[in-house]
Design a protein around this motif. Sequence first.
Motif, PDB file in Angstrom:
ATOM      1  N   ILE A  15      -7.398  -2.513  -6.462  1.00  0.00           N
ATOM      2  CA  ILE A  15      -7.949  -3.590  -5.957  1.00  0.00           C
ATOM      3  C   ILE A  15      -6.737  -4.774  -5.699  1.00  0.00           C
ATOM      4  O   ILE A  15      -6.960  -5.359  -4.563  1.00  0.00           O
ATOM      5  CB  ILE A  15      -8.922  -4.260  -6.880  1.00  0.00           C
ATOM      6  N   VAL A  16      -5.804  -4.854  -6.404  1.00  0.00           N
ATOM      7  CA  VAL A  16      -4.645  -5.596  -6.169  1.00  0.00           C
ATOM      8  C   VAL A  16      -3.891  -5.244  -4.945  1.00  0.00           C
ATOM      9  O   VAL A  16      -3.681  -6.211  -4.123  1.00  0.00           O
ATOM     10  CB  VAL A  16      -3.857  -5.873  -7.379  1.00  0.00           C
ATOM     11  N   ALA A  17      -3.580  -3.981  -4.551  1.00  0.00           N
ATOM     12  CA  ALA A  17      -3.005  -3.413  -3.512  1.00  0.00           C
ATOM     13  C   ALA A  17      -3.639  -3.635  -2.332  1.00  0.00           C
ATOM     14  O   ALA A  17      -2.991  -4.220  -1.305  1.00  0.00           O
ATOM     15  CB  ALA A  17      -2.687  -2.016  -3.860  1.00  0.00           C
ATOM     16  N   MET A  18      -4.930  -3.567  -2.317  1.00  0.00           N
ATOM     17  CA  MET A  18      -5.712  -3.690  -0.996  1.00  0.00           C
ATOM     18  C   MET A  18      -5.687  -5.128  -0.637  1.00  0.00           C
ATOM     19  O   MET A  18      -5.609  -5.454   0.131  1.00  0.00           O
ATOM     20  CB  MET A  18      -7.016  -3.026  -1.387  1.00  0.00           C
ATOM     21  N   ALA A  19      -5.973  -6.095  -1.665  1.00  0.00           N
ATOM     22  CA  ALA A  19      -6.184  -7.557  -1.496  1.00  0.00           C
ATOM     23  C   ALA A  19      -4.793  -7.914  -1.194  1.00  0.00           C
ATOM     24  O   ALA A  19      -4.689  -9.026  -0.128  1.00  0.00           O
ATOM     25  CB  ALA A  19      -6.421  -8.084  -2.929  1.00  0.00           C
ATOM     26  N   SER A  20      -3.622  -7.657  -1.551  1.00  0.00           N
ATOM     27  CA  SER A  20      -2.313  -8.025  -1.182  1.00  0.00           C
ATOM     28  C   SER A  20      -2.288  -7.731   0.386  1.00  0.00           C
ATOM     29  O   SER A  20      -1.746  -8.534   1.095  1.00  0.00           O
ATOM     30  CB  SER A  20      -1.351  -7.450  -1.893  1.00  0.00           C
ATOM     31  N   LEU A  21      -2.591  -6.636   0.783  1.00  0.00           N
ATOM     32  CA  LEU A  21      -2.388  -6.237   1.987  1.00  0.00           C
ATOM     33  C   LEU A  21      -3.264  -7.078   2.914  1.00  0.00           C
ATOM     34  O   LEU A  21      -3.069  -7.679   4.047  1.00  0.00           O
ATOM     35  CB  LEU A  21      -2.753  -4.601   2.310  1.00  0.00           C
ATOM     36  N   ARG A  22      -4.661  -6.982   2.617  1.00  0.00           N
ATOM     37  CA  ARG A  22      -5.733  -7.699   3.312  1.00  0.00           C
ATOM     38  C   ARG A  22      -5.359  -9.222   3.630  1.00  0.00           C
ATOM     39  O   ARG A  22      -5.462  -9.943   4.474  1.00  0.00           O
ATOM     40  CB  ARG A  22      -7.027  -7.549   2.589  1.00  0.00           C
ATOM     41  N   PHE A  23      -4.956  -9.924   2.517  1.00  0.00           N
ATOM     42  CA  PHE A  23      -4.728 -11.448   2.401  1.00  0.00           C
ATOM     43  C   PHE A  23      -3.502 -11.562   3.326  1.00  0.00           C
ATOM     44  O   PHE A  23      -3.476 -12.499   3.981  1.00  0.00           O
ATOM     45  CB  PHE A  23      -4.130 -11.936   0.937  1.00  0.00           C
ATOM     46  N   ARG A  24      -2.481 -10.768   3.119  1.00  0.00           N
ATOM     47  CA  ARG A  24      -1.198 -11.011   4.143  1.00  0.00           C
ATOM     48  C   ARG A  24      -1.919 -10.769   5.798  1.00  0.00           C
ATOM     49  O   ARG A  24      -1.442 -11.614   6.551  1.00  0.00           O
ATOM     50  CB  ARG A  24      -0.209 -10.074   3.861  1.00  0.00           C
ATOM     51  N   ALA A  25      -2.631  -9.842   5.851  1.00  0.00           N
ATOM     52  CA  ALA A  25      -3.028  -9.415   7.236  1.00  0.00           C
ATOM     53  C   ALA A  25      -4.166 -10.475   7.799  1.00  0.00           C
ATOM     54  O   ALA A  25      -4.066 -11.008   8.991  1.00  0.00           O
ATOM     55  CB  ALA A  25      -3.648  -7.980   7.342  1.00  0.00           C
ATOM     56  N   GLU A  26      -5.058 -10.936   6.997  1.00  0.00           N
ATOM     57  CA  GLU A  26      -6.108 -11.782   7.453  1.00  0.00           C
ATOM     58  C   GLU A  26      -6.097 -13.259   7.063  1.00  0.00           C
ATOM     59  O   GLU A  26      -6.863 -14.067   7.656  1.00  0.00           O
ATOM     60  CB  GLU A  26      -7.471 -11.010   6.979  1.00  0.00           C
ATOM     61  N   ARG A  99       8.486  -8.679  11.458  1.00  0.00           N
ATOM     62  CA  ARG A  99       7.849  -9.671  12.269  1.00  0.00           C
ATOM     63  C   ARG A  99       6.549  -9.170  12.583  1.00  0.00           C
ATOM     64  O   ARG A  99       5.520  -9.985  12.201  1.00  0.00           O
ATOM     65  CB  ARG A  99       8.640 -10.113  13.450  1.00  0.00           C
ATOM     66  N   ASP A 100       6.440  -8.075  13.222  1.00  0.00           N
ATOM     67  CA  ASP A 100       5.203  -7.354  13.594  1.00  0.00           C
ATOM     68  C   ASP A 100       4.207  -6.793  12.911  1.00  0.00           C
ATOM     69  O   ASP A 100       3.139  -6.746  12.999  1.00  0.00           O
ATOM     70  CB  ASP A 100       5.673  -6.321  14.683  1.00  0.00           C
ATOM     71  N   PHE A 101       4.736  -6.720  11.481  1.00  0.00           N
ATOM     72  CA  PHE A 101       3.550  -5.946  10.546  1.00  0.00           C
ATOM     73  C   PHE A 101       3.641  -7.137   9.194  1.00  0.00           C
ATOM     74  O   PHE A 101       4.206  -6.706   8.144  1.00  0.00           O
ATOM     75  CB  PHE A 101       4.218  -4.600   9.975  1.00  0.00           C
ATOM     76  N   CYS A 102       3.027  -7.995   9.292  1.00  0.00           N
ATOM     77  CA  CYS A 102       2.836  -8.881   8.183  1.00  0.00           C
ATOM     78  C   CYS A 102       1.994  -8.489   7.158  1.00  0.00           C
ATOM     79  O   CYS A 102       2.243  -8.972   6.079  1.00  0.00           O
ATOM     80  CB  CYS A 102       2.395 -10.455   8.792  1.00  0.00           C
TER      81      CYS A 102
END
Length: 187
Positions: A15-26, A99-102
């Motif tokens: 959950i933390v890993a997915m949230a970390s990725l999604r928070f940074r992306a969205e 830069r391109d992969f936040c």
Amino acid sequence: MRYPASHKLQTRRRIVAMASLRFRAEGLAQVGIANLMADLGLTHGGFYAHFASKEALIAAACGEALEQMNRHWRQQLADSRDGGCLAALAGQYLSPAHRDFCDSGCLTAALAGELARQGPEVRQRFTDGLQPMLDTLDEARRRDGTGPAPLVGLALMVGALLLARTVSDSGLSQRILDEARAALLDG
């Protein structure tokens, strides 16, 4: 069916890993708990077995992302020769790929503006995660025998990455990265 004792910890990490990725992306506000849990094949109600609130999840994801960034920096230092430490850190951090992969990059450059508006739990977790990064930058500076103070170096890198991600002109974006890297190394 009973799950092994490690199941809850493994699920929380997912959950933390997915949230970390999604928070940074969205962004923080755009990520809903129901959709996040569904992406993991879990139920919305199951979220509360791991976190008391979305703020608690944001704090955990923030801490994990900062620890991940510092682990990466520590590995770069371990692989670098004295005199080239800051160049190695800046070369990766101030790169077009970063830069391109936040979503997989620096949490600070992706979310600092939003994190500043969060509650004390999130801001404390961010503060706690920042010090090890400053320590790593200080070690790089000591090993190189030159370079800006760690806070100045971090501010320069984060600010430059944020600006490079924001402008619509690709040439200007690259210039921001290049000039920030040069300024960091001129120390």
